[in-house]
Design an enzyme around this catalytic site. Structure first.
Site, PDB file in Angstrom:
ATOM      1  N   LYS A 140      -8.683  16.430 -51.227  1.00 58.87           N
ATOM      2  CA  LYS A 140      -8.788  16.804 -49.722  1.00 58.87           C
ATOM      3  C   LYS A 140      -7.392  16.664 -48.965  1.00 58.87           C
ATOM      4  O   LYS A 140      -6.639  15.649 -49.654  1.00 58.87           O
ATOM      5  CB  LYS A 140      -9.672  15.720 -49.152  1.00 58.87           C
ATOM      6  CG  LYS A 140     -11.110  16.092 -49.245  1.00 58.87           C
ATOM      7  CD  LYS A 140     -11.680  17.477 -48.792  1.00 58.87           C
ATOM      8  CE  LYS A 140     -11.858  17.466 -47.457  1.00 58.87           C
ATOM      9  NZ  LYS A 140     -12.847  16.635 -46.713  1.00 58.87           N
TER      10      LYS A 140
ATOM     11  N   GLU B 266      -7.187  18.122 -35.401  1.00 60.25           N
ATOM     12  CA  GLU B 266      -8.616  17.571 -35.110  1.00 60.25           C
ATOM     13  C   GLU B 266      -8.579  16.357 -33.941  1.00 60.25           C
ATOM     14  O   GLU B 266      -9.378  16.192 -33.142  1.00 60.25           O
ATOM     15  CB  GLU B 266      -9.269  16.863 -36.489  1.00 60.25           C
ATOM     16  CG  GLU B 266      -9.764  17.724 -37.314  1.00 60.25           C
ATOM     17  CD  GLU B 266     -10.177  17.051 -38.478  1.00 60.25           C
ATOM     18  OE1 GLU B 266     -11.362  16.908 -39.005  1.00 60.25           O
ATOM     19  OE2 GLU B 266      -9.364  16.946 -39.474  1.00 60.25           O
TER      20      GLU B 266
ATOM     21  N   SER C 187      -8.041  11.904 -48.334  1.00 57.58           N
ATOM     22  CA  SER C 187      -9.217  11.459 -48.428  1.00 57.58           C
ATOM     23  C   SER C 187      -9.229  10.276 -49.096  1.00 57.58           C
ATOM     24  O   SER C 187      -8.826  10.424 -50.393  1.00 57.58           O
ATOM     25  CB  SER C 187     -10.547  12.258 -48.717  1.00 57.58           C
ATOM     26  OG  SER C 187     -11.529  11.684 -49.294  1.00 57.58           O
TER      27      SER C 187
ATOM     28  N   ASN D 265      -6.609  16.889 -45.152  1.00 57.04           N
ATOM     29  CA  ASN D 265      -7.395  17.351 -43.953  1.00 57.04           C
ATOM     30  C   ASN D 265      -6.504  17.342 -42.882  1.00 57.04           C
ATOM     31  O   ASN D 265      -5.389  16.896 -42.604  1.00 57.04           O
ATOM     32  CB  ASN D 265      -8.274  16.036 -43.507  1.00 57.04           C
ATOM     33  CG  ASN D 265      -9.470  15.791 -44.657  1.00 57.04           C
ATOM     34  OD1 ASN D 265      -9.765  16.824 -45.406  1.00 57.04           O
ATOM     35  ND2 ASN D 265      -9.580  14.466 -44.948  1.00 57.04           N
TER      36      ASN D 265
ATOM     37  N   ASN E 277       0.863  -1.004  -0.102  1.00 57.20           N
ATOM     38  CA  ASN E 277       0.167  -0.113   0.016  1.00 57.20           C
ATOM     39  C   ASN E 277       1.001   1.128   0.061  1.00 57.20           C
ATOM     40  O   ASN E 277       0.734   2.244  -0.879  1.00 57.20           O
ATOM     41  CB  ASN E 277      -1.095  -0.119   1.312  1.00 57.20           C
ATOM     42  CG  ASN E 277      -1.955  -1.156   1.272  1.00 57.20           C
ATOM     43  OD1 ASN E 277      -2.082  -1.780   0.189  1.00 57.20           O
ATOM     44  ND2 ASN E 277      -2.871  -1.366   2.281  1.00 57.20           N
TER      45      ASN E 277
ATOM     46  N   LYS F  58      -4.594   3.534 -12.118  1.00 51.51           N
ATOM     47  CA  LYS F  58      -3.359   3.730 -13.201  1.00 51.51           C
ATOM     48  C   LYS F  58      -3.863   3.835 -14.503  1.00 51.51           C
ATOM     49  O   LYS F  58      -3.035   4.638 -14.986  1.00 51.51           O
ATOM     50  CB  LYS F  58      -2.606   2.325 -12.923  1.00 51.51           C
ATOM     51  CG  LYS F  58      -1.974   2.408 -11.520  1.00 51.51           C
ATOM     52  CD  LYS F  58      -1.306   1.240 -11.089  1.00 51.51           C
ATOM     53  CE  LYS F  58      -1.214   0.846  -9.633  1.00 51.51           C
ATOM     54  NZ  LYS F  58      -2.440   1.019  -8.995  1.00 51.51           N
TER      55      LYS F  58
ATOM     56  N   THR G 183     -15.432  38.312 -31.960  1.00 50.88           N
ATOM     57  CA  THR G 183     -16.007  38.009 -30.933  1.00 50.88           C
ATOM     58  C   THR G 183     -17.571  37.251 -31.538  1.00 50.88           C
ATOM     59  O   THR G 183     -17.751  37.637 -32.548  1.00 50.88           O
ATOM     60  CB  THR G 183     -16.689  39.019 -29.824  1.00 50.88           C
ATOM     61  OG1 THR G 183     -17.533  39.901 -30.753  1.00 50.88           O
ATOM     62  CG2 THR G 183     -15.176  39.852 -29.330  1.00 50.88           C
ATOM     63  N   HIS G 184     -17.986  36.110 -30.810  1.00 52.52           N
ATOM     64  CA  HIS G 184     -19.098  35.565 -31.473  1.00 52.52           C
ATOM     65  C   HIS G 184     -18.528  35.221 -32.807  1.00 52.52           C
ATOM     66  O   HIS G 184     -19.604  34.554 -33.794  1.00 52.52           O
ATOM     67  CB  HIS G 184     -20.529  36.251 -31.459  1.00 52.52           C
ATOM     68  CG  HIS G 184     -20.775  37.072 -30.317  1.00 52.52           C
ATOM     69  ND1 HIS G 184     -21.449  36.776 -29.234  1.00 52.52           N
ATOM     70  CD2 HIS G 184     -20.108  38.388 -29.971  1.00 52.52           C
ATOM     71  CE1 HIS G 184     -21.552  37.423 -28.299  1.00 52.52           C
ATOM     72  NE2 HIS G 184     -20.773  38.615 -28.632  1.00 52.52           N
TER      73      HIS G 184
HETATM   74  N1  ARG Z   1      -1.738  -3.590  -7.200  1.00 57.14           N
HETATM   75  C1  ARG Z   1      -2.196  -2.720  -5.915  1.00 57.14           C
HETATM   76  C2  ARG Z   1      -2.677  -1.266  -6.371  1.00 57.14           C
HETATM   77  O1  ARG Z   1      -2.301  -0.958  -7.439  1.00 57.14           O
HETATM   78  C3  ARG Z   1      -1.019  -2.298  -5.138  1.00 57.14           C
HETATM   79  C4  ARG Z   1      -1.297  -2.523  -3.633  1.00 57.14           C
HETATM   80  C5  ARG Z   1      -2.229  -3.570  -3.037  1.00 57.14           C
HETATM   81  N2  ARG Z   1      -2.613  -3.863  -1.754  1.00 57.14           N
HETATM   82  C6  ARG Z   1      -3.198  -4.966  -1.218  1.00 57.14           C
HETATM   83  N3  ARG Z   1      -3.088  -4.912  -0.036  1.00 57.14           N
HETATM   84  N4  ARG Z   1      -4.082  -5.596  -2.164  1.00 57.14           N
HETATM   85  O2  ARG Z   1      -3.361  -0.607  -5.679  1.00 57.14           O
END
Ligand code: ARG
Length: 466
Positions: A289, A296, A283, A291, A116, A331, A161-162
């Site tokens: 074209k 975009e 295109s 583009n 953790n 993540k 503007t606009h």
């Molecule tokens: N893979 C977990 C995460 O990204 C790591 C921490 C997990 N801890 C646990 N006690 N399961 O958060």
């Protein structure tokens, strides 16, 4: 990726039955968090060295761990490391490989640590590095904008503007407006970096550790400015990532506006600029074209970055303290935002110097649409008329010009005198576009001389950070 039984899982001891194969896949994060491997290893090395410093492990154990981790890093960098879903995440994959490589000593690495605080540390190290890449890219792009603004300080274009022709402006002035947006974005990223660069290690699973650790040592060797003050908060909150994502969303909002203008200006109807061939595609059906795909796409990619921000907010919402597995979901959106920002910064950084500026088309467009009507009203005010009355006189002049399908400067002095008897020939000077531009001669104004001075200040502000 291979599958393994519970006996190989670092937490397998408590379990009788193997993990369900679906659950194993469902709960694993190694498919995406392996991206944190180098940060994880750096964090582990610092942790092991700290453990040796405070004599929780011996120096000898520490060197074996550090050598093992270093070898694993090379294996990963060379693409020779085999990641296992059964080992769940980047942390357990590396720890397992360490034990395989150096034996039981490797099992000491996780003393006084939890995944953790480990994962929170890894993400923070990853993010501060990416912020540095983003800031450097923005700085390159901002320098290009200043260069362009300086070159085109006296290039006149219609200001809108606009999206209606409003008043003449300098194209350089417009580029500096983009610069200002990006300068604030840089400031936001740098400010958020302060809150990213705080070290969770030592928080353990949630309550700290009973070992006599030295958190400052770790922080110093990992380049963290501060220690997280509260172990519960340290393993739990991802507000630093959310904050970063919000700043990313803001940057993409700015990029989407810049993209929109490039797309408009590059159209046949505007023809103010031309994008380099390298930044466009054709295109499959329409042979003529070309583009503007790159702007975009940047405009379109703002959607995923806004979405990632919303995803992270929702992921964090209502989570009780401290760590919950929900946080594993931080993540992918974070990585996606980082990658998208870096790509879009590169896209703009490459595209801006490739622009062809069509000053003639911009001037012709400025000549249409009565862009200097305000200058005429201002002139009447200077000759003694209250602004509202001046506004009404010029409004009638514009009405006449529209009826006669001509420009304000094509109305005769006699016609002007019908509207305002004291009108003099001065009117034609006042209606001149360059005069109008030069007249806005104050800090923040569009006069070319002011734009050049603003460019000089912009270079300084870019270097001094304000
Ligand atoms: N893979 C977990 C995460 O990204 C790591 C921490 C997990 N801890 C646990 N006690 N399961 O958060």
């Amino acid at each position: 990726m291979s599958q393994q039984s519970n006996s190989e899982k670092p937490w397998g001891g408590r379990f009788n039955a193997p993990t369900d194969a679906f659950v194993e896949r469902f709960t694993a994060s190694v498919q995406f968090d392996q991206r944190l491997a180098s940060h994880d290893i750096k964090g582990s090395i610092a942790h092991a060295q700290m453990l040796a410093d405070v004599e929780i492990i011996t120096r000898d154990d520490c060197s074996k761990i550090v050598d093992g981790l270093t070898a694993i890093q090379s294996e990963i960098s060379d693409g020779n490391f085999s990641w296992s879903i059964a080992l769940e995440d980047v942390h357990m994959n590396i720890e397992h490989a360490l034990v395989e490589r150096i034996g039981d000593v490797g099992k000491k690495l996780h003393t006084a640590r939890s995944r953790n605080d480990q994962v929170a540390t890894d993400i923070r190290m990853f993010l501060r590095e990416q912020i540095d890449v983003i800031v450097a890219g923005l700085e390159t792009l901002m320098t290009e904008l200043i260069d362009l603004a300086e070159r085109e300080a006296a290039t006149v274009m219609p200001g809108y503007t606009h999206l209606q022709t409003a008043q003449p402006i300098s194209f350089g002035h417009h580029m500096l407006a983009w610069f200002e947006m990006l300068l604030r974005d840089r400031e936001r990223f740098l400010d958020c970096r302060k809150r990213v660069n705080v070290m969770p290690l030592g928080a353990g699973a949630l309550a700290g550790t009973s070992f006599p650790i030295d958190r400052s040592k770790c922080a110093e060797s990992l380049g963290f400015d501060l220690l997280a003050e509260n172990s519960l908060d340290a393993v739990s909150d991802r507000d630093f990532a959310i904050e970063f994502s919000a700043h990313g969303a803001m940057l993409m909002m700015h990029f989407s506006r810049m993209s929109e203008e490039l797309v408009l200006w590059n159209s046949q109807q505007f023809s103010f600029i031309q994008l380099g061939d390298a930044f466009c595609t054709g295109s499959s059906m329409m042979p003529q074209k070309k583009n503007p795909d790159v702007p975009e796409l940047v405009r379109g990619k703002s959607g995923r970055v806004f979405g990632n921000l919303m995803g992270l907010m929702t992921l964090m919402k209502s989570q009780p303290l401290a760590y919950n597995k929900d946080n594993q979901e931080d993540k992918e959106p974070l990585f996606d935002t980082v990658d998208t920002l870096i790509d879009c910064i590169k896209a703009f950084g490459d595209l801006i110097p490739s622009l062809t500026i069509n000053a003639t088309a911009m001037r012709e467009a400025t000549e249409k649409g009565f862009a200097t009507a305000t200058d005429l009203a201002d002139y009447l005010v200077r000759s003694g008329l209250p602004f509202r009355d001046a506004h009404a006189v010029v409004g009638s002049a514009v009405r006449r010009a529209i009826d006669k399908n001509c420009d304000l400067s094509d109305l005769s002095i006699a016609q002007y005198r019908e509207l305002y008897p004291a009108m003099t020939d001065e009117v034609y000077k006042v209606l001149d576009i360059d005069q109008s531009l030069n007249a806005r001669d104050h800090v923040g104004g569009t006069a070319p001389a002011q734009v050049r001075e603003a460019c000089a200040r912009a270079r300084k502000r870019l270097n001094t950070g304000n």
